[in-house]
Write an enzyme that holds these catalytic residues in place. Structure first.
Site, PDB file in Angstrom:
ATOM      1  N   ALA A 600      67.061  54.716  47.738  1.00 52.83           N
ATOM      2  CA  ALA A 600      67.671  55.079  49.008  1.00 52.83           C
ATOM      3  C   ALA A 600      68.669  54.025  49.418  1.00 52.83           C
ATOM      4  CB  ALA A 600      66.603  55.257  50.087  1.00 52.83           C
ATOM      5  N   GLY A 679      63.818  54.128  34.749  1.00 53.98           N
ATOM      6  CA  GLY A 679      64.553  53.419  35.777  1.00 53.98           C
ATOM      7  C   GLY A 679      65.779  52.698  35.247  1.00 53.98           C
ATOM      8  N   ASP A 795      82.126  49.703  38.701  1.00 55.63           N
ATOM      9  CA  ASP A 795      80.891  48.991  39.070  1.00 55.63           C
ATOM     10  C   ASP A 795      79.926  49.012  37.896  1.00 55.63           C
ATOM     11  OD1 ASP A 795      79.019  47.584  40.478  1.00 55.63           O
ATOM     12  OD2 ASP A 795      78.402  49.238  41.773  1.00 55.63           O
TER      13      ASP A 795
END
Length: 979
Positions: A600, A679, A795
């Protein structure tokens, strides 16, 4: 017998002379002799073949004196006897025998002395001149051989364009010798009695044809010296051969005490160089002049000159590049530039203003990099000049012999400033005003306490007015009036003005009885006015605070940019809002079952979900869904839609997080993407540090299996925060071998619910160097794919790489789902938070984002990877020192686990010149050499068999034309002065 024959010949000649004498003395008429005749040779043949060891006998008959001449291979032997006798002939006696009488008439016979052991007579060495014919002297001793020709040494073929003519008596003539034949090795060859016989080896040395004048240059074209200093200059002469003459000459035949030194050498076969050095150990003024280096060859001559100037002492000559009187407006910039000539070199330079020496804002540099340069440039950069910064600016320079300076008078155009306004004891009101140009001062009177007067006081009442120049270049004007004539309460205004602006000051008077006193201006302010000013100030402060806090909020922006056009370093991006969106990507909302939140940020989040019927109508699939928070604004909603359009435009690739579907109607926008259970790569590397196996081993046999089972520590995807997917308890897991671990995922990470639970286990395998190489290879492949779609990531970092089954890496952009406000990797600069330590210098300092800046970030990612998740530039905060070190070329050392080849790739990615960095396609090729064949094979199989989901595919064969384009809104991080 030979002696008796000679005596008989002598008597015959004597008798003939006597007869001639008698006839001359008589009265008989003389008889003229007949025509001269050729001598005759026996045997009467043009050629004679003699075997080696036999007697060679040749006789010459002529009425008069004869002489034998024997010529072979350019050597001559003579004999004055009528007969030439060689008792035992040898191969070396092969040649041309000529008999010549006293009239110069001759006959010849060529003799071959056949010697089976010596078929050729060889004359070495072999020379030829380019463009001419040359003779290979290998005449035969036996003319009856066949196939007399040339052959290359050691079976090598002769040049295709080489032609020759064979002559058994002289040798073989090579036609039109070329420069390429130089050092050609060859043999003369002939077939004798069924076998091939070769001569000794010839090496052809070609002398190049001179078709141009020599190339002449000098080390310096001009020199300036003081008396007593040494002078030397080098002349370089280049030609194809050493047949070139050269010398130094002083023009006008002036005398000089110069000496010369000469050195020469060959650089290869046809590159000759000579250096002629001219030396004057102690130069004098009369050594000044022009020296010529002259060279000539058979084609012509060339020359070059150098000028020497000798002065008795040093000097400095300053040349201002502008007027020394400068007018500039308040707030403008001005550059003061001077050029100056100095010899010897300047030792001290400085800019001075008002007795203060500048330590910065100026630069001094030579006009050229030439060794003999004596001209320099000095620049003082004055920015945003204020009115009080005018005045005199002086540049001073000195060397060991002389000092010199130049002064600029800078006048800043400023509106008048009233320095003082006061009532003097002598009954005068005085205004002192400064400004430029010179301000004019007018006086006005009005009754009452007013802030503006309109009744002028006549100039006859002005008692005094004069001006002077201040050190800052302003003109100071003093003006006074006598106020004793004023009989009523009122206000006197002193008003100063010029063509820049105006200013005023006020004097207020009130009568108390028979006296008159001045009321000071502060008494005019009422409490109401003071309260209004205070309230307005507080409102301004509140607005500034609210504005500052709003600007501090992180602005969401899609990081991935699609390039539409490139003009040099200027990239024009496609406006993502103008990209098309195909509604076939739409997926029913009621077929999504949401689970836990995976990540989030300030405006959005990523949630794990189960999609029913996404791939097959009866199959469930775990996906990741990106959505906005209720607090998101219109800007964020547009940004998420832009991100969806960019993903649909890019298409599918194994190493990016692919788009699976979207929900854009009937509710908030949902972006459905692939789910990666392990992840982000950064936390994965940190979890695996303790189980990392340093040595790189092959993926076969029991050793590999044993290595994979060494680490028994249990680890799951829920072990770390902010990562994907808690694995469900109560499921039995199978630890695959290393050969199996990349096959454990169904193709492209599309995992269905009915897959065996053994495939869904957490990655408990150890980590080794082959894994790191595989990760770097996969990310490079993914970035190469993005580059092929004209997409810039902006990025790229380990935190933005996800890991799924089979240790497949996928590039993503967390975007609004990352809490960059609390992420120390993102530094506040301007109105954005930026990953400074991953950014290229051109992105940091010039706000330039290119494919090459992505390559720089990839180099930082490699450092993260091979340091097992360490932060780049460890222990170094992002401050002015960090920026300075980046500018000065500071780069990180090799991480602990990086092979030398991978560190070499990192260094090329970090090249200060973006154009010297490799492309991602080149990086893929470099890493392919490092990974094992099995890893490459596994990756290729996965890539080849990976099916695309049954979703619409955008045709990228034609570039999408943007209705509008937008450049990055990110500000440059650092201006030049901050470093």
């Amino acid at each position: 017998m030979r002696g008796a024959r000679g005596a008989w010949d002598f008597l015959c000649v004597l008798l003939l002379l006597l007869l001639l004498g008698v006839q001359t003395g008589s009265s008989q008429p003389s008889v003229s002799p007949g025509e001269p005749s050729l001598p005759s040779i026996h045997p009467a043949k043009s050629e004679l073949i003699v075997s080696v060891g036999d007697e060679l006998r040749l006789s010459c008959t002529d009425p008069g004196f004869v002489k034998w001449t024997f010529e072979t291979l350019g050597q001559l032997n003579e004999n004055t006897h009528n007969e030439w006798i060689t008792e035992k002939a040898e191969a070396g006696h092969t040649g041309n025998y000529t008999c010549t009488n006293r009239d110069g008439l001759s006959r010849s016979i060529y003799v071959f002395v056949r010697d089976p052991a010596k078929l050729f007579l060889v004359d070495l060495p072999l020379y030829g001149k380019e463009g001419n014919d040359t003779l290979v002297r290998c005449p035969l001793t036996d003319p009856e051989v066949t196939n007399y020709s040339l052959r290359g040494c050691e079976g090598k073929p002769l040049p295709k364009d080489l032609t020759f003519v064979a002559d058994p008596k002289a040798g073989i003539t090579i036609r039109n010798v070329k420069r390429e034949y130089h050092r050609l090795c060859l043999h003369c060859s002939a077939d004798q009695k069924g076998r091939t016989v070769l001569s000794k080896k010839f090496t052809l040395k070609v002398r190049a044809a001179i078709r141009a004048v020599p190339v002449v240059s000098v080390s310096k074209t001009s020199s300036l010296l003081k008396e007593g200093e040494a002078f030397s200059v080098m002349c370089f002469i280049k030609d194809v051969s050493s047949f070139v003459d050269s010398m130094w000459i002083k023009e006008n035949s002036q005398q000089t005490n110069a000496q010369t030194q000469s050195n020469s050498w060959h650089h290869g076969d046809f590159n000759f160089e000579r250096q002629e050095k001219l030396i004057i150990s102690s130069a004098r003024v009369n050594d000044s002049g022009v020296f010529m280096c002259y060279a000539n060859n058979t084609f012509g001559s060339a020359n070059v000159t150098t000028t020497l100037e000798v002065v008795d002492k040093g000097f400095i000559n300053i040349f201002p590049m502008m007027s020394t009187t400068i007018f500039v407006n308040d707030g403008e910039n001005v550059d003061l530039i001077v050029e100056y000539e100095a010899y010897p070199k300047p030792e001290h330079q400085q800019w001075i203003y008002m007795n203060r020496t500048f330590t910065d804002k100026w630069e001094d540099y030579p006009k050229s990099d030439n060794e003999s340069n004596i001209r320099y440039v000095s620049e003082l950069h004055l920015t945003r000049l204020k009115g009080n910064e005018g005045g005199t600016y002086t540049f001073q320079v000195s060397n060991s012999d002389v000092n010199s300076s130049v002064t600029f008078n800078v006048y800043v155009n400023t509106k008048p400033e009233i320095l003082t306004h006061e009532s003097l004891t002598n009954g005068m009101l005085q205004c002192v005003v400064a400004g430029f140009p010179e301000p004019a001062v007018d006086w006005y009177f009005c009754p009452g306490a007013e802030q503006r007067c309109s009744v002028p006081i006549g100039p006859m009442d002005v008692q005094m007015q004069n001006s002077s120049l201040s050190p800052s270049g302003k003109l100071v004007v003093q003006s006074s009036i006598d106020y004793s004539a004023f009989k009523h309460n009122g206000t006197v205004e002193c008003r100063a003005y010029n063509n820049v602006g105006r200013s005023s000051a006020f004097f207020n008077f009130a009568f108390k009885g028979n006296s008159k006193e001045q009321i000071h201006p502060h008494t005019l302010f009422t409490p109401l006015l003071i309260g209004f000013v205070i309230a307005a100030g507080m409102m301004c402060i509140i607005v500034m605070i609210l504005t500052y806090k709003y600007l501090q909020k992180p602005m969401y922006e899609v990081q991935w940019k699609v390039v539409e056009e490139i003009n040099g370093n200027n990239y024009v991006y496609i406006d993502p809002t103008q990209l098309p969106y195909d509604h076939k990507w739409e997926f029913p909302r009621n077929r999504l079952s949401f689970g836990k939140t995976l990540g989030a940020g300030a405006f959005g989040k990523v949630v794990e979900a189960t999609a029913y019927g996404l791939i097959k109508s009866d199959a469930a699939m775990t996906v990741a869904v990106k959505m906005l928070k209720p607090s998101a604004h219109l800007t964020e909603r547009e940004a998420l839609m832009s991100e969806l359009k960019v993903l649909s435009y890019l298409g599918n690739h194994m190493n990016i997080v692919n788009l699976l579907g979207a929900c854009t109607v009937g509710g908030p926008t949902l972006v459905i993407t692939e789910y990666c259970c392990y992840g982000d790569l950064l936390n994965f590397l940190r979890r695996k540090r303790d189980s990392f196996i340093c040595s790189k081993q092959e993926d076969h046999g029991e050793v590999a299996l044993y290595k994979n089972l060494l680490h028994s520590k249990e680890s799951s995807c829920s072990d770390s925060t902010n990562e994907y997917m808690d694995m469900k308890p109560g499921v039995s897991y199978v630890v695959p071998t290393k050969a199996d671990k990349r096959r454990s995922a169904r193709i492209g990470s599309y995992i269905e619910r009915d897959v065996t639970p053994a495939i869904m286990e957490d990655d408990e395998l150890a980590l080794d160097l082959e894994d790191l190489l595989s990760f770097s290879y996969q990310v490079a492949k993914g970035m190469a794919f993005l580059a092929s779609k004209n997409c810039i990531h902006r990025d790229l970092a380990a935190r933005n790489i996800l890991l799924t089954h089979g240790r497949i890496t996928k590039i993503c952009d967390f975007g609004l789902a990352r809490d960059i406000k609390n992420d120390s990797n993102y530094v506040v600069k301007g109105n954005a938070r930026l990953p400074v330590k991953w950014m290229a210098p051109e992105s940091i300092f010039n706000c330039v984002y290119t494919f090459e800046s992505d390559v720089w970030s990839y180099g930082i990612f490699l450092w993260e990877l091979f340091s097992l998740g360490s932060s780049p530039y460890p222990g170094m905060p992002v401050d002015s020192k960090f920026y300075k070190m980046i500018k000065e070329g500071f780069r990180m050392l090799s991480p602990e686990h990086a092979p030398a080849e991978m560190y070499d790739i990192m260094k090329t990615c970090w090249d200060a010149d973006p154009l010297k960095r490799p492309t991602f396609k080149q990086i893929v090729q470099l890493i392919e050499k490092q990974i094992s064949d099995s890893t490459n094979h596994i990756y290729s199989n996965l890539a080849n068999c990976s099916p695309n989901p049954e979703r619409p595919v955008v045709d990228h064969s034609v570039r999408i034309n943007s209705v509008g384009s937008s450049a990055s809104s990110t500000q440059p991080l650092l201006v030049h002065e901050d470093v």
